[in-house]
Design a protein around this motif. Structure first.
Motif, PDB file in Angstrom:
ATOM      1  N   LYS A   3       0.830  -1.193   0.000  1.00 61.10           N
ATOM      2  CA  LYS A   3       0.000   0.000   0.000  1.00 61.10           C
ATOM      3  C   LYS A   3       0.871   1.252   0.000  1.00 61.10           C
ATOM      4  N   HIS A   5       0.623   3.932   1.719  1.00 64.99           N
ATOM      5  CA  HIS A   5       0.961   4.351   3.081  1.00 64.99           C
ATOM      6  C   HIS A   5       2.135   3.532   3.611  1.00 64.99           C
ATOM      7  N   ASP A   6       2.145   2.223   3.322  1.00 65.05           N
ATOM      8  CA  ASP A   6       3.262   1.381   3.761  1.00 65.05           C
ATOM      9  C   ASP A   6       4.569   1.841   3.125  1.00 65.05           C
ATOM     10  N   ASN A  23      -7.335   9.910   8.207  1.00 63.92           N
ATOM     11  CA  ASN A  23      -8.380   9.262   7.406  1.00 63.92           C
ATOM     12  C   ASN A  23      -7.907   9.002   5.982  1.00 63.92           C
ATOM     13  N   ASP A  24      -6.658   8.535   5.868  1.00 62.46           N
ATOM     14  CA  ASP A  24      -6.052   8.163   4.583  1.00 62.46           C
ATOM     15  C   ASP A  24      -5.898   9.342   3.628  1.00 62.46           C
ATOM     16  N   TRP A 361      -4.173   6.651   0.040  1.00 61.10           N
ATOM     17  CA  TRP A 361      -3.051   6.117   0.798  1.00 61.10           C
ATOM     18  C   TRP A 361      -3.217   4.640   1.134  1.00 61.10           C
ATOM     19  N   GLN A 362      -4.417   4.099   1.042  1.00 60.06           N
ATOM     20  CA  GLN A 362      -4.618   2.676   1.299  1.00 60.06           C
ATOM     21  C   GLN A 362      -4.651   1.850   0.002  1.00 60.06           C
ATOM     22  N   LYS A 363      -4.401   2.493  -1.119  1.00 61.49           N
ATOM     23  CA  LYS A 363      -4.349   1.762  -2.389  1.00 61.49           C
ATOM     24  C   LYS A 363      -2.948   1.206  -2.626  1.00 61.49           C
ATOM     25  N   ARG A 364      -2.867   0.240  -3.524  1.00 57.86           N
ATOM     26  CA  ARG A 364      -1.568  -0.246  -3.954  1.00 57.86           C
ATOM     27  C   ARG A 364      -0.846   0.870  -4.707  1.00 57.86           C
TER      28      ARG A 364
END
Length: 466
Positions: A3, A5-6, A23-24, A361-364
């Motif tokens: 992700k 964010h990661d 909240n992303d 931010w939570q997407k690949r």
């Protein structure tokens, strides 16, 4: 680690004091950027005024701490280099912090007069007048001096510049002298085109300044185009300059101040890359050591920080319009603006700015190239051009909202280099510009400084309408 964010949190020491995720969605100095996008749309240029004051106060603290730690005997003064951004909101914010001003054009003097009329600059302010000076510039400088701006100081850039002041200055006048630094070895020429040759400095003082009661040589100035960096080139040039200061100081007792031009760098990555307190302390120690060896008093120090003052206050927000796969591995995200017209340093100097997604931010994530709207082949931003690989969240045509991205720390030079309010390459319009500030209660305010450029203004500039 798949992700976005990661990727960011594991690659960098993230979050930071300036950048967080809630909240992303990305926040910049606690500002809800997505809320601004929803209110104003994109492309969108932002200026966050409190960052200007905080940068000035940071630098003042580093010098105060360095002076205390080293026992340095001189004082420190901060000047803002106006050419980095001439806008009124920048100057007014900077002047809240007891700064002086450095000019580079005769039009700067009109700004000085306006600020004086409004009570924001008084006749005691140091006005350091740098650059090669046409007659218009020398005339404006002379007028300020003769009107009682006692610290308006022309910095001699060529030996014959003094001729004009000798003919027209009627009041006591403080004079500075810029020395021509040697450029980095990568330059196509050896010595800067600006400034007095080292060999000419003492003859110029003795023949033209020493015996004229109007003139008092008080400042020696130098400028390093690379800025302040921890390199052998920088320390060598600084040492050479201080040795010349000491040589001149021994015959000129009024020479009490040096001006260190070429400022502190700004962050171009969310990972800290520069030890500011160390560099400031090392500058002080270098000046102190050489002066003690030469047996002369340690000078007062001026710096004229431009990019450092205003650079980190700026941001440029785009939305991704579409994507194009041009071969098996080169995926292009097309932005709703242009790098050449909005962020010209990315094109002219291969400048890298901090680039982060606002949402998703939570997407690949995937490696991409960024393309601008002009027809120019150089209107792009990618890893090969700007040092680091560019990764952003995936986007799909079925996504509920577009992907938004931000370039941060873009507050210096970009608008003036791209021609604010003028004609842009391929007639790409200037983006809307929003000023962000916080009141004494910490509440954020956003105001429109300039709307998005319309076709009617371009038609007038191009002569089609009146």
């Amino acid at each position: 680690m798949d992700k976005y964010h990661d990727l960011i949190s594991q690659t960098f020491d993230f979050p930071t004091a300036d950048f967080t995720v809630h909240n992303d969605e990305l926040q910049f100095h606690g500002i809800d950027l997505m809320a601004l996008v929803e209110k104003y749309g994109t492309p969108l240029r932002l200026t966050y005024l409190p960052k200007i004051s905080s940068q000035i106060q940071r630098a003042k603290k580093w010098f105060a701490d360095g002076i205390a730690a080293t026992g340095y005997q001189g004082t420190y003064s901060y000047a803002y280099c106006t050419k980095s951004s001439h806008f009124r909101f920048v100057l007014e914010e900077a002047l809240k912090n007891d700064v002086h001003l450095e000019t580079s054009s005769w039009f700067d003097i009109s700004i000085i007069r306006h600020l004086h009329a409004e009570g924001k600059v008084d006749k005691q302010h140091h006005i350091i007048c740098n650059g090669f000076k046409p007659d218009e510039y020398k005339r404006e400088i002379t007028a300020l001096i003769n009107e009682g701006f006692v610290n308006c100081m022309p910095i001699l850039d060529a030996p014959n510049e003094i001729d004009y002041y000798a003919q027209h200055v009627t009041e006591q006048c403080k004079i500075g002298m810029r020395l021509a630094s040697d450029e980095e070895p990568r330059f196509q020429f050896y010595t800067s085109r600006l400034g007095i040759r080292y060999a000419d400095a003492i003859p110029l003082y003795e023949q033209r300044l020493k015996d004229d009661p109007r003139f008092e040589l008080t400042m020696l100035h130098y400028f390093i185009s690379t800025g302040i960096k921890d390199t052998s080139y920088y320390w060598s040039e600084l040492s050479r300059f201080i040795h010349k200061y000491c040589e001149l100081r021994k015959i000129c007792p009024t020479l009490t101040t040096i001006d260190i031009g070429g400022g502190l760098p700004i962050q171009t990555s969310i990972q800290p890359e520069y030890d500011y307190p160390y560099m400031v302390a090392e500058i002080l120690r270098t000046v102190q050591r050489i002066c003690r060896e030469e047996g002369v008093p340690e000078p007062h120090i001026f710096t004229e920080f431009g990019i450092f003052t205003v650079g980190e206050s700026g941001a440029m927000i785009y939305s991704i319009l579409d994507e194009k796969l041009q071969n098996d591995k080169e995926l292009w995200y097309m932005i709703d603006g242009s790098f050449i017209t909005n962020l010209p340093d990315t094109w002219a100097l291969n400048q890298r700015f901090i680039l982060l997604a606002l949402n998703g931010w939570q997407k690949r994530y995937q490696r991409i190239q960024l393309g601008g709207l002009t027809c120019d082949s150089q209107d792009y931003y990618n890893a090969e051009q700007h040092l680091y690989q560019v990764f952003l969240p995936e986007r799909k045509p079925t996504d509920a909202e577009p992907l938004y991205i931000g370039f941060f720390h873009t507050g210096a030079y970009q608008e003036s280099l791209s021609g604010y309010g003028g004609i842009k390459h391929c007639l790409i319009p200037a983006p809307q510009h929003i000023i962000l500030d916080r009141g004494p209660d910490g509440v954020l305010t956003d105001t429109v400084f300039a709307p998005k450029q319309e076709a009617a203004s371009m038609m007038r500039i191009l002569g089609y309408t009146s």
